[in-house]
Structures are given as C-alpha cells and as structure tokens.
Design a protein around this motif. Structure first.
Motif, PDB file in Angstrom:
ATOM      1  N   GLU A  62       0.826  -1.208   0.000  1.00 40.01           N
ATOM      2  CA  GLU A  62       0.000   0.000   0.000  1.00 40.01           C
ATOM      3  C   GLU A  62       0.863   1.263   0.000  1.00 40.01           C
ATOM      4  O   GLU A  62       0.505   2.267  -0.617  1.00 40.01           O
ATOM      5  CB  GLU A  62      -0.940  -0.016   1.201  1.00 40.01           C
ATOM      6  N   ALA A 107       2.027   1.621  -3.608  1.00 44.02           N
ATOM      7  CA  ALA A 107       0.952   2.048  -4.512  1.00 44.02           C
ATOM      8  C   ALA A 107       0.645   3.528  -4.347  1.00 44.02           C
ATOM      9  O   ALA A 107       0.479   4.260  -5.333  1.00 44.02           O
ATOM     10  CB  ALA A 107      -0.295   1.209  -4.260  1.00 44.02           C
ATOM     11  N   ARG A 108       0.564   3.996  -3.098  1.00 40.33           N
ATOM     12  CA  ARG A 108       0.208   5.401  -2.871  1.00 40.33           C
ATOM     13  C   ARG A 108       1.322   6.339  -3.353  1.00 40.33           C
ATOM     14  O   ARG A 108       1.053   7.419  -3.885  1.00 40.33           O
ATOM     15  CB  ARG A 108      -0.074   5.645  -1.385  1.00 40.33           C
ATOM     16  N   GLU A 114       1.260   6.498  -7.119  1.00 40.69           N
ATOM     17  CA  GLU A 114       0.162   7.371  -7.527  1.00 40.69           C
ATOM     18  C   GLU A 114       0.585   8.840  -7.432  1.00 40.69           C
ATOM     19  O   GLU A 114       0.258   9.654  -8.307  1.00 40.69           O
ATOM     20  CB  GLU A 114      -1.064   7.131  -6.642  1.00 40.69           C
ATOM     21  N   ASP A 141       2.780   9.756 -10.264  1.00 36.97           N
ATOM     22  CA  ASP A 141       1.962   9.979 -11.466  1.00 36.97           C
ATOM     23  C   ASP A 141       1.337  11.368 -11.463  1.00 36.97           C
ATOM     24  O   ASP A 141       1.161  11.986 -12.526  1.00 36.97           O
ATOM     25  CB  ASP A 141       0.871   8.912 -11.568  1.00 36.97           C
ATOM     26  N   VAL A 142       0.990  11.867 -10.279  1.00 33.99           N
ATOM     27  CA  VAL A 142       0.466  13.232 -10.183  1.00 33.99           C
ATOM     28  C   VAL A 142       1.528  14.231 -10.653  1.00 33.99           C
ATOM     29  O   VAL A 142       1.224  15.192 -11.376  1.00 33.99           O
ATOM     30  CB  VAL A 142       0.022  13.548  -8.737  1.00 33.99           C
ATOM     31  N   ARG A 194      -1.296   9.864   0.778  1.00 33.24           N
ATOM     32  CA  ARG A 194      -2.624   9.435   1.220  1.00 33.24           C
ATOM     33  C   ARG A 194      -2.493   8.558   2.460  1.00 33.24           C
ATOM     34  O   ARG A 194      -1.407   8.079   2.783  1.00 33.24           O
ATOM     35  CB  ARG A 194      -3.331   8.657   0.107  1.00 33.24           C
ATOM     36  N   TYR A 240       2.604  19.436  -5.831  1.00 34.57           N
ATOM     37  CA  TYR A 240       1.880  18.191  -5.545  1.00 34.57           C
ATOM     38  C   TYR A 240       0.800  18.429  -4.501  1.00 34.57           C
ATOM     39  O   TYR A 240      -0.341  17.958  -4.627  1.00 34.57           O
ATOM     40  CB  TYR A 240       2.844  17.107  -5.063  1.00 34.57           C
ATOM     41  N   ARG A 246      -3.105  17.458  -4.640  1.00 34.97           N
ATOM     42  CA  ARG A 246      -3.553  16.436  -3.686  1.00 34.97           C
ATOM     43  C   ARG A 246      -4.701  16.929  -2.834  1.00 34.97           C
ATOM     44  O   ARG A 246      -5.641  16.204  -2.514  1.00 34.97           O
ATOM     45  CB  ARG A 246      -2.389  16.039  -2.779  1.00 34.97           C
TER      46      ARG A 246
END
Length: 469
Positions: free
Chosen positions: A270, A273-274, A277, A280-281, A421, A450, A454
C-alpha cells in the motif's frame, strides 16, 4: 474553527491583518496542548508562562508597526536536543535530567528573532539514537509509534498544537516521524542550517530542519533558519533568497527520477501504490519521469552505522564510562558496541561514503529530483520489533525506517517528506523527494505543486480522547 487549527500561513495572514492576536493564538494552542498532550506525550517541558509573556509583547509590537514577518506570534516547538537558555534541555535522557543551558542554539535564536514563540521542548528518542521515541504516541493511533528521533516535534505539528517544530536528522529523524505522523519534514543540505547548540549524535551526518503542516510552512521556517554560522564548522555561506514556493503547478522543466531498485524493495504494497500514484500526479503536472538505478545501495547500511555508531560513542565516552546506568538499555548497548569498532572500520566507512557521494552526484546529472517512499511501512505498533517481508526476510523496525532515508544523510543531499494518502488502516504515508545539493527551492516547489493537486489530507481523529476532554 479555533485559532490553533489554522495552518501557519493562515494564522500569519490573520495576525498581519489584525484579525487574530498572538495572545489569542498562543492561548488556543496551550489550551489544546493541555487537552491532548497527556495522551500523546509530545512535550517534555512546557513553557506556558514565558509563551504568554512573549505573545503579549508580540501583540504590542505588531500594533506599533513592528511586524517581523510570517513567524511573528506563531507557536513553535523545539526538540529537546536544542539548547534553550534558562530552559531544561534533557535530550530525553536521565544523563541530562538537570541540564539548563545558558544560551540558545543558533536555530532557536533565529526562529525567535523572526518572532516565533516557543511552547516548550519536545521528546526525542534518547540522545536522538533511535527511530521510535518510545515515551510518545502517534496522534493517528495511540497504539502506534510516532517515529523518531524527532517524534515529539512531529506529534506537536500533527496534533495541531504548533505550526512549526524544530527537528534534527542523522539517518531520517526528521523525515521518518513526519511520514508516520502525516506532516511535512525537511532535511536541508548538510551545512545549510546551523547545528550549533544542538547535542550531536553523529557530527558528520547530523542535519537541522523544520517539521511543518504544509510545504509552504516548511519553506517559511527555512527562510528564517538559513545563514552562515561560524559556530558550526560545517556551515555554508549560501542564501538564495526566499524558499517559499509560488502558487503555480507547472513542473514541465522538472525531471523526476523513479528508482527501479532499492526504494521499492521490501516496501509495504500500500505504501508503494500510494507513492507511485503521487509520482503519477507529478507527471500530470508536466514533470518528466526518468527511470533510474540507485547506485551502491549494498553499501548504505554498513556505511551509515559505521559512521554513526563510533561518532556517537566518541561524544558520549566520558559519561558512558562514568554513569552507564543512566542510559536506557537500547542506547547504552549501541554506545558500548561503538567502543569495539576499530579505527580501520571507521575509515572504511568514510571511504565508502565518498564513493556513494560521487555515484549520487552522477545520478543527478540526468534528474532534478528523486521521488520514492519516505519509509517502507506505516507506523509500527508500540512494542513491535520487526517487520516480516514476503521474501522471507525479517527486518528490525529501526533498520527498516532508516533504510530509505539514510542515503540523503550519507550524501548530505536535501530531502523532503510530503504526506500522500492514508492507508486502508487510516495511517499516513509519505513520499520522499531528494535533490542535488542546495536545491531546496526546487524540492519545495515540487512538493508544493503536488500538495495543491492532492488537496487536504485527512487529519488525525480524536477518538482516543476520553469523553468530555
């Protein structure tokens, strides 16, 4: 909304416009501290009387037109490693249970000169030699550690008690608790912020920097902290003006390195993954993503410990020999281990660091910023000693927390931890941005861009507070 709930920038704007007085803000912050800190133990010493006196002076000065800037009247907290004149400074250790310095650390003096008002001293892992801050609790979940060694400072910001807190970072001690407590932590370039008056852990790895609620707030603090200091032999003569980022989001000219090794090895799925992400932003804001292989990663662990342990032992040698019983068991064990390391071991670690520094300098020929997780996992449960990885390996909590942050200490490069996140368990996750030397302005702009996309990260809840508190 109570005054203490405002972030630094909002509070500073309200004070500047005379819509909020420093007295109101400090009273609100101290009331909140009294309500929540008995359950968190962020502070070892609270200087409420002095803070209220300084707030009254700040209110009078501002009314008379003597406004010092965005830190004037803002509550801050100071890691108990930093000397504070006339205020107990214990390094969270029985060794210094009665130590009261007669002068302020340079970083403390600079923030006070900018008008900031200290509410007191925050807990550290004893002498900063650890990553847990065991006497304190994470405001997101009180059964979890806050990280360390600047755990109390991160808690104070995360819990909304102060807008800025001072921390120190030898192997991640600003960034680790910032990531685990869901706040922003900045370790500047080695030597950019003076360490004079700060009890050392490892003089060749120690850095001083701010912990804050937002990237912009961290930049405001950095503006006040930078400057040459002849009391710190590593101090740099460098100041490029304000580090406060603009409100733009365009990262078109920024090359972001995405590691293909090390930084995503043995990382909780996790967390990985966060952070991906979030990267990618950055690409969505125009940044160019560049896959990179991080060099000489097999040397990081041995080099970090080969420098830190003997330097710490050298500093503590006299008190360790005369009063070993005053140290906690975990710190005493590490310091005693340092007595058995050979000079040749230390010199090998120095040579290894030189190789790592050069390899990382070459890495930044092709990128401007390296983006990766700050730590491998979310906050561990109190008392948890290891993490078991899918490959069958088991890693100690201190080792896993330091693993991804140590390279920036070995190289002296600036590094910024920004919350991304929360996990499915409701715990914060941090992204680490590392730059070339003296590129704080770039790091802070990337982090702020960012942050704008976000949006607001959920704050810690107060479900653990007893009813009616």
């Amino acid at each position: 909304m109570q005054p203490h709930e405002l972030d630094l920038t909002a509070a500073a704007d309200a004070i500047f416009r005379r819509e909020l007085s420093p007295v109101e803000l400090i009273d609100s912050a101290l009331d909140h501290l009294d309500r929540v800190d008995p359950h968190l133990s962020a502070f070892v010493t609270v200087t409420a009387g002095a803070a209220r006196e300084e707030a009254a002076i700040a209110e009078s000065d501002i009314a008379a037109g003597r406004y010092r800037g965005p830190l004037h009247g803002i509550p801050i907290a100071i890691k108990d490693l930093f000397d504070t004149a006339g205020v107990l400074t214990t390094s969270s250790s029985a060794v210094r249970a009665t130590h009261v310095p007669d002068r302020d650390a340079t970083a403390v003096r600079k923030l006070q000169a900018a008008g900031a008002i200290s509410l007191g001293k925050t807990h550290t892992h004893e002498f900063a030699f650890g990553t847990i801050t065991p006497q304190s609790r994470n405001p997101w979940a009180v059964d979890r550690v806050p990280g360390g060694s600047s755990g109390g400072s991160a808690i104070a910001v995360s819990a909304g008690i102060v807008g800025i807190a001072l921390g120190s970072d030898t192997g991640g001690s600003i960034r680790i608790p910032s990531a685990l407590c869901g706040v922003v932590g900045l370790k500047p370039t080695f030597g950019l912020v003076s360490r004079a008056g700060v009890t050392p852990l490892s003089w060749s790895l120690d850095h001083v920097g701010p912990i804050a609620g937002t990237v912009r707030d961290a930049a405001v603090a950095l503006d006040a902290l930078v400057g040459y200091d002849d009391k710190d032999p590593a101090s740099l003569r460098h100041n490029e003006g304000s580090y406060v980022p603009d409100s733009g989001r365009d990262l078109t000219n920024v090359r972001v390195g995405v590691p293909t090794n090390y930084y995503f090895d043995n990382v909780e799925p996790e967390v990985q993954a966060r952070v991906l992400e979030a990267i990618d932003v950055l690409a969505g804001l125009g940044a160019t993503l560049v896959e990179v292989e991080v060099p000489l990663t097999h040397l990081v662990h041995a080099t970090q410990w080969g420098l830190m342990v003997p330097e710490a032992t050298t500093y503590h040698q006299d008190s360790l020999n005369s009063h070993p019983e005053l140290y906690s068991d975990d710190v005493r064990l590490l310091l005693e281990a340092g007595q058995h390391l050979l000079a040749t071991d230390y010199l090998r670690a120095q040579r290894s660091r030189a190789l790592i520094r050069q390899a990382w300098a070459n890495l930044f020929d092709d990128i401007d910023v390296l983006a990766a997780p700050t730590v491998t996992s979310v906050a561990a449960r109190a008392g948890q000693e290891t993490i078991d990885w899918p490959d069958g390996s088991s890693e100690g909590i201190s080792d896993t927390y330091v693993r991804l942050s140590a390279p920036a200490n070995l190289t002296g490069l600036p590094a910024l931890s920004v919350p991304v996140r929360v996990s499915s368990d409701g715990l914060p996750i941090g992204m680490q941005l590392i730059g070339r030397p003296l590129s704080e302005a770039t790091l802070l702009q990337v982090g702020a861009s960012y942050e704008l996309v976000r949006g607001q990260v959920r704050k810690p809840g107060w479900s653990w507070l007893p009813t009616g508190v």
